[in-house]
Design a protein around this motif. Structure first.
Motif, mmCIF file in Angstrom:
data_model
loop_
_atom_site.group_PDB
_atom_site.id
_atom_site.type_symbol
_atom_site.label_atom_id
_atom_site.label_comp_id
_atom_site.label_asym_id
_atom_site.label_seq_id
_atom_site.Cartn_x
_atom_site.Cartn_y
_atom_site.Cartn_z
ATOM 1 N N GLY A 16 43.512 50.182 28.222
ATOM 2 C CA GLY A 16 43.279 51.179 29.919
ATOM 3 C C GLY A 16 43.294 49.467 30.478
ATOM 4 N N SER A 17 43.087 50.421 31.664
ATOM 5 C CA SER A 17 43.491 49.109 33.197
ATOM 6 C C SER A 17 42.279 49.006 33.733
ATOM 7 N N LEU A 18 41.390 48.041 34.757
ATOM 8 C CA LEU A 18 40.442 48.022 35.375
ATOM 9 C C LEU A 18 41.088 47.020 36.208
ATOM 10 N N ARG A 19 40.529 47.304 37.525
ATOM 11 C CA ARG A 19 41.194 45.837 38.534
ATOM 12 C C ARG A 19 39.990 45.308 39.185
ATOM 13 N N LEU A 20 39.854 44.160 39.077
ATOM 14 C CA LEU A 20 39.166 43.587 39.566
ATOM 15 C C LEU A 20 39.065 43.271 41.145
ATOM 16 N N SER A 21 38.244 42.867 41.914
ATOM 17 C CA SER A 21 38.177 42.724 43.190
ATOM 18 C C SER A 21 36.990 41.661 43.301
ATOM 19 N N CYS A 22 37.236 40.555 45.049
ATOM 20 C CA CYS A 22 37.119 39.469 44.396
ATOM 21 C C CYS A 22 36.851 39.537 46.362
ATOM 22 N N ALA A 23 36.134 39.699 46.988
ATOM 23 C CA ALA A 23 35.481 39.403 48.866
ATOM 24 C C ALA A 23 35.037 38.714 48.817
ATOM 25 N N ALA A 24 35.927 37.878 49.681
ATOM 26 C CA ALA A 24 34.941 36.484 50.157
ATOM 27 C C ALA A 24 34.792 36.335 51.825
ATOM 28 N N LYS A 64 50.405 37.059 31.886
ATOM 29 C CA LYS A 64 51.729 37.559 32.581
ATOM 30 C C LYS A 64 52.410 38.395 31.844
ATOM 31 N N GLY A 65 52.471 39.762 32.358
ATOM 32 C CA GLY A 65 53.014 40.750 32.317
ATOM 33 C C GLY A 65 52.237 41.562 31.925
ATOM 34 N N ARG A 66 50.899 41.207 31.754
ATOM 35 C CA ARG A 66 49.720 42.397 31.641
ATOM 36 C C ARG A 66 48.599 42.695 33.124
ATOM 37 N N PHE A 67 48.837 41.108 33.901
ATOM 38 C CA PHE A 67 47.724 40.693 34.790
ATOM 39 C C PHE A 67 48.599 40.775 35.893
ATOM 40 N N THR A 68 47.976 41.495 37.428
ATOM 41 C CA THR A 68 48.669 40.805 38.281
ATOM 42 C C THR A 68 47.949 40.571 39.909
ATOM 43 N N ILE A 69 47.962 39.305 40.402
ATOM 44 C CA ILE A 69 46.851 38.834 41.511
ATOM 45 C C ILE A 69 47.674 39.488 42.356
ATOM 46 N N SER A 70 46.941 39.836 43.806
ATOM 47 C CA SER A 70 47.009 40.267 44.934
ATOM 48 C C SER A 70 46.043 40.138 45.817
ATOM 49 N N ARG A 71 46.277 39.695 46.761
ATOM 50 C CA ARG A 71 45.568 39.367 48.192
ATOM 51 C C ARG A 71 45.517 40.296 49.912
ATOM 52 N N ASP A 72 44.511 40.609 49.826
ATOM 53 C CA ASP A 72 44.952 41.068 51.137
ATOM 54 C C ASP A 72 43.895 40.228 52.322
ATOM 55 N N TYR A 79 42.337 40.733 44.368
ATOM 56 C CA TYR A 79 42.396 41.368 43.373
ATOM 57 C C TYR A 79 42.776 41.080 42.414
ATOM 58 N N LEU A 80 42.460 41.887 40.975
ATOM 59 C CA LEU A 80 43.379 41.595 39.613
ATOM 60 C C LEU A 80 43.655 42.438 39.069
ATOM 61 N N GLN A 81 44.912 43.567 39.148
ATOM 62 C CA GLN A 81 44.848 43.943 38.312
ATOM 63 C C GLN A 81 45.072 43.836 36.825
ATOM 64 N N MET A 82 44.090 44.713 36.044
ATOM 65 C CA MET A 82 44.594 43.985 34.601
ATOM 66 C C MET A 82 45.113 45.540 33.923
#
Length: 117
Positions: A16-24, A64-72, A79-82
């Motif tokens: 499965g998948s999860l997306r983590l968020s981190c608010a600063a 690598k290849g499974r997780f993607t980090i991004s930022r707004d 974010y961390l898309q897993m």
């Protein structure tokens, strides 16, 4: 000082998948680098991914290849898309902020991710 709050953890089945968020909040202008780490019971904290202010990213081989980090940057959120989660991904996941990688000086409280087999 930068305050970080993670969210998005939970229980998911293997594959499965999860997306983590981190608010600063706070002195976010000093957070050139935002990173994700995890710590499983009885293990040391493990680096997963980092992203610079301009969007450049680096990953640990284990994700690598499974997780993607991004930022707004407008939302001061990273974010961390897993995807393709495995039971061995079970851990507490932390985000971190700092002027330089790997020198992070602000940490969140962590969010639990549990992957069932």
């Amino acid at each position: 000082q930068v305050q970080l709050v993670e969210s998005g953890g939970g229980l998911v089945q293997a594959g499965g998948s999860l997306r983590l968020s981190c608010a600063a909040s706070g002195r976010t202008f000093s957070s050139n680098f935002m990173g994700w780490f995890r710590q499983a019971p009885g293990k040391e904290r493990e680096f997963l991914a980092t992203i610079s202010l301009s969007g450049g990213s680096t990953y640990a081989d284990s994700v690598k290849g499974r997780f993607t980090i991004s930022r707004d940057n407008a939302k001061n959120t990273v974010y961390l898309q897993m995807n393709s989660l495995k039971p061995e991904d079970t851990a507490v996941y932390y985000c971190a902020a700092g002027r330089y990688h790997p020198q992070y000086d602000s940490w969140g409280q962590g969010t639990q991710v549990t992957v069932s087999s």
